[in-house]
Design an enzyme around this catalytic site. Structure first.
Site, PDB file in Angstrom:
ATOM      1  N   HIS A 167      84.000  13.824  43.945  1.00 33.93           N
ATOM      2  CA  HIS A 167      82.980  14.749  43.319  1.00 33.93           C
ATOM      3  C   HIS A 167      83.392  14.623  41.626  1.00 33.93           C
ATOM      4  O   HIS A 167      84.567  14.928  41.186  1.00 33.93           O
ATOM      5  CB  HIS A 167      83.374  16.198  43.608  1.00 33.93           C
ATOM      6  CG  HIS A 167      83.017  16.603  44.941  1.00 33.93           C
ATOM      7  ND1 HIS A 167      83.317  17.441  46.027  1.00 33.93           N
ATOM      8  CD2 HIS A 167      81.726  15.905  45.546  1.00 33.93           C
ATOM      9  CE1 HIS A 167      82.757  17.194  46.936  1.00 33.93           C
ATOM     10  NE2 HIS A 167      81.694  16.549  46.880  1.00 33.93           N
ATOM     11  N   GLU A 170      85.225  17.003  39.325  1.00 36.24           N
ATOM     12  CA  GLU A 170      86.602  17.499  39.822  1.00 36.24           C
ATOM     13  C   GLU A 170      87.882  16.443  39.151  1.00 36.24           C
ATOM     14  O   GLU A 170      88.111  15.601  40.104  1.00 36.24           O
ATOM     15  CB  GLU A 170      86.552  17.550  41.223  1.00 36.24           C
ATOM     16  CG  GLU A 170      85.632  18.730  41.770  1.00 36.24           C
ATOM     17  CD  GLU A 170      85.245  18.665  43.225  1.00 36.24           C
ATOM     18  OE1 GLU A 170      86.053  18.038  43.933  1.00 36.24           O
ATOM     19  OE2 GLU A 170      84.200  19.542  43.812  1.00 36.24           O
ATOM     20  N   HIS A 275      90.267  16.700  45.128  1.00 33.97           N
ATOM     21  CA  HIS A 275      89.038  17.629  44.851  1.00 33.97           C
ATOM     22  C   HIS A 275      89.701  18.499  43.881  1.00 33.97           C
ATOM     23  O   HIS A 275      90.839  19.019  43.931  1.00 33.97           O
ATOM     24  CB  HIS A 275      88.509  17.991  45.938  1.00 33.97           C
ATOM     25  CG  HIS A 275      87.607  17.250  46.797  1.00 33.97           C
ATOM     26  ND1 HIS A 275      86.193  16.900  46.589  1.00 33.97           N
ATOM     27  CD2 HIS A 275      88.093  16.126  47.607  1.00 33.97           C
ATOM     28  CE1 HIS A 275      85.826  16.103  47.372  1.00 33.97           C
ATOM     29  NE2 HIS A 275      86.876  15.538  47.946  1.00 33.97           N
ATOM     30  N   GLU A 354      92.465  20.037  47.486  1.00 31.04           N
ATOM     31  CA  GLU A 354      92.077  20.676  46.615  1.00 31.04           C
ATOM     32  C   GLU A 354      92.940  21.203  45.444  1.00 31.04           C
ATOM     33  O   GLU A 354      94.006  21.907  46.119  1.00 31.04           O
ATOM     34  CB  GLU A 354      91.144  21.767  46.817  1.00 31.04           C
ATOM     35  CG  GLU A 354      90.089  21.740  47.971  1.00 31.04           C
ATOM     36  CD  GLU A 354      88.775  21.235  47.206  1.00 31.04           C
ATOM     37  OE1 GLU A 354      88.488  21.510  46.239  1.00 31.04           O
ATOM     38  OE2 GLU A 354      87.662  21.174  48.318  1.00 31.04           O
TER      39      GLU A 354
HETATM   40 ZN   LIG Z   1      85.101  18.285  45.658  1.00 32.26          ZN
END
Ligand SMILES: [Zn+2]
Length: 659
Positions: A167, A170, A275, A354
């Site tokens: 992504h 990110e 992420h 994350e």
């Molecule tokens: Zn992500």
């Protein structure tokens, strides 16, 4: 006063920009970020196929969509609020040189990033190599560095992968991965633990899997970064999915293809993709609610990551969910996610980590996030040395690709394969006692029971597989030639051990499914020899039709083995018309005839007075045996004639319909 005017103006401004994204909006940004609420958690299962869900907090859903996805979402009638794109950060700190980037508190321009990757390779060429995995939609590079002590070889070592920023907005993991590469390379030879990791693991690191997204605003800034790639597609929804098949959200993007190709070329046993947007360690599955067979191991490894982070960060960092970890599906369903792809299709184990609540983290916070995560980065790499591991070979030491399955434990593709090049396997598993089965085509299954393993420790188990049977007779060919109604069979051997001889077997193709092979001949073998030997046999006066032949090689101990089967087509040598069957009949019967060459054929039925009552066939037919059905249900009882006419041949036969 002046301040409040500015506030009002900027409030109006943002309302104007973010209230209703139109085509112009999508043309510039490609994607919109928004939130809305749902009544039932199950609604997500539909929504996740339409838009890219980013986070679910209580009943509030945060999501991205491209224009097409957003229009589909609008048709569902949810009330929503458009939010400022997380990648739009005006005062982002970009580095102006590699030296400045090396302080790790700024973001690299695209060229600086690429230069730094190649700089790693030239500064540490004995342990570091850049691997170019392919190009993005806009032609940027998807680069990995491979770090290993014998960097140009494929050793009997586990292959490990980190990848970040699929992504594009990110970005925390992007800089942290560059810093990790730098740390591994510069500590090699000085730091015992890191030296050990580099000596025993092939470490692959891809700092940015979606540079087109990160540099959507241009190569010199990460301001304007997008989640999606340049085709406005979410790469973490684009992979083959265990539940939804090969193309869960449309064709694979170039970035996806590059990653799949790499995954298939190598054998990554453990990986993670980084992420941002929240702080949690997410483990499979994303696509369905049932748990992975190694759920306890996934929880263990995820907690280990989160616990170590928590011990070295403020109490607010990575403290949500279940103490910093979550099952993917329990959070929200994702289809086409990378972790399920690697875990299911590639038989690896992948986490989605994350690492910052803020997606495009202000660069000044990057060093702190490095401090929080650096120990866990190493712990996680190290964990691919634990579990049950070893090398699978044949009896003379050649590496084998074997399926390694744990009885009563494995399902949903959790069994793994040993590496086809080096034969090594690495079965990551929670502590316990297990029964392992090793199987490979052409070898006996080997079962090893009661293998004990503890968490954070290694059980070495090398396995030698025994060939099913040494090939006693090496047949180089077996062939058949048709001549009229004779079939000449021949075969050649280049070596024989203990060979008594061959039985020759035949079956009609029509009945081969019920396996009524018949023995039609026998050939004496030559016992044991390394000489070339030729055999031949003629099968005579065979009715026309299709047949299969095979050889049954029998040794002096009565062990036997079948050759491959070969099919022959014995054509009729002359025209013929057979008696119908059954006869008398009611109301249907079969009429069979043979033609030795391709011919125009008419088959007719007459009544006893010679009136034509039916034409069963009037067309060109291939040489061979043909069968027709005659249905007399519309005719009255009595004698009928059937005839065949073709160039140079005519025949008539009588049949009786009895009702
Ligand atoms: Zn992500």
């Amino acid at each position: 006063m002046k301040i409040s005017v500015i506030l009002i103006v900027s409030f109006l401004f943002s309302t104007l920009i973010f209230s209703q994204p139109d085509s112009k909006f999508f043309e510039k940004k490609g994607e919109v970020y928004f939130k809305f609420s749902i009544a039932e958690k199950e609604e997500i299962n539909i929504l996740t196929r339409i838009i890219s869900i980013d986070n679910v907090v209580g009943n509030i859903v945060y999501a991205y969509a491209n224009e097409e996805e957003f229009n589909e979402f609008l048709s569902l009638g949810y009330e929503y609020e458009v939010l400022r794109s997380p990648g739009d950060v005006d005062d982002v700190q970009m580095s102006s040189s590699l030296e400045e980037l090396g302080l790790w508190d700024s973001y690299p321009p695209y060229d600086a990033y690429i230069n730094m990757m190649y700089q790693f390779e030239s500064d540490y060429s004995s342990i570091c190599k850049v691997v170019d995995a392919g190009n993005t939609v806009q032609g940027r590079k998807i680069l990995f560095v491979k770090i290993s002590d014998n960097v140009n070889e494929r050793e009997t070592e586990p292959q490990f992968m980190y990848s970040s920023t699929m992504h594009g907005d990110e970005t925390t993991g992007f800089v942290l991965m560059l810093r990790l590469i730098d740390s591994l390379l510069s500590s090699y030879g000085n730091d015992t633990r890191i030296t050990n990791l580099v000596n025993n693991i092939e470490i692959w690191i891809n700092p940015n899997a979606n540079p087109d997204g990160t540099y959507h605003g241009g190569n010199n800034t990460v301001n304007g970064a997008t989640r999606y790639n340049a085709n406005n597609k979410d790469l973490n929804r684009n992979f083959p999915d265990p539940a939804e098949g090969q193309y869960p959200t449309g064709p694979w993007q170039p970035e996806t293809i590059a990653m799949i190709n790499l995954a298939q070329q190598y054998n990554f046993i453990l990986s993670a993709n980084f992420h941002g947007g929240t702080e949690v360690v997410n483990y499979p599955w994303d696509t369905w609610s049932r748990f992975h067979p190694d759920d306890n191991w996934f929880q263990f490894i995820s907690h280990k990551y989160a616990d170590t982070v928590q011990a070295h960060s403020p109490s607010t960092y990575m403290n949500g969910f279940d103490d910093g970890i979550t099952n993917g599906y329990a959070w929200y369903r994702v289809v086409g996610g990378r972790q399920d792809f690697f875990t299911y299709f590639e038989r690896g184990r992948e986490l989605t980590i994350e690492i910052s609540d803020t997606k495009l983290l202000p660069a000044s916070f990057l060093p702190a996030h490095w401090e929080y995560n650096k120990r866990s980065f190493l712990n996680y790499i190290e964990s691919c040395l634990f579990g049950i591991r070893g090398v699978v070979t044949d009896t003379v030491g050649n590496p084998l690709k074997a399926l390694v399955k744990i009885a009563g434990h494995d399902f949903d593709n959790s069994e793994i394969f040993s590496d086809s090049v080096s034969g090594n396997y690495h079965r990551l598993i929670y502590s316990g006692n297990y029964n392992l089965t090793f199987s490979a085509p052409g070898f006996f299954d080997t079962i090893i029971t009661n293998v004990s393993v503890n968490n954070l420790s290694t059980t070495i188990l090398n396995v030698e597989l025994i060939p099913e049977s040494p090939v006693p007779v090496e047949l180089v060919f077996f062939s058949a030639k048709v001549n009229g109604n004779m079939v000449s069979l021949s075969c050649e051997t280049v070596s024989e051990i203990n060979n008594r001889g061959f039985e020759i077997e035949r079956v009609s193709s029509l009945t081969s499914s019920i396996q009524n092979w018949i023995k039609i001949g026998y050939l004496n073998g030559f016992g044991t020899t390394t000489e070339k030997n030729n055999y031949s046999f003629v099968d005579k006066e065979i009715p026309s039709g299709k047949y299969l032949y095979r050889l049954k090689q029998i040794d002096f101990d009565e062990n036997y083995k079948y050759s491959q089967e070969i099919e022959v087509d014995v054509k009729p040598v002359s025209f013929s018309l057979e008696q119908n069957y059954p006869n008398p009949f009611n109301p249907t019967t079969k009429i069979e005839f043979s033609i030795p060459e391709k011919s125009y054929v008419k088959v007719k039925v007459f009544d006893i007075l010679g009136n034509l009552v039916s034409i069963l066939k009037s067309e060109e037919l291939d040489a061979g045996v043909h069968k027709l059905n005659f249905d007399g249900s519309k005719f009255s009882s009595g004698i009928y004639y059937y005839s065949i006419e073709t160039v140079g041949f005519r025949s008539v036969k009588k049949m009786l319909l009895l009702k």
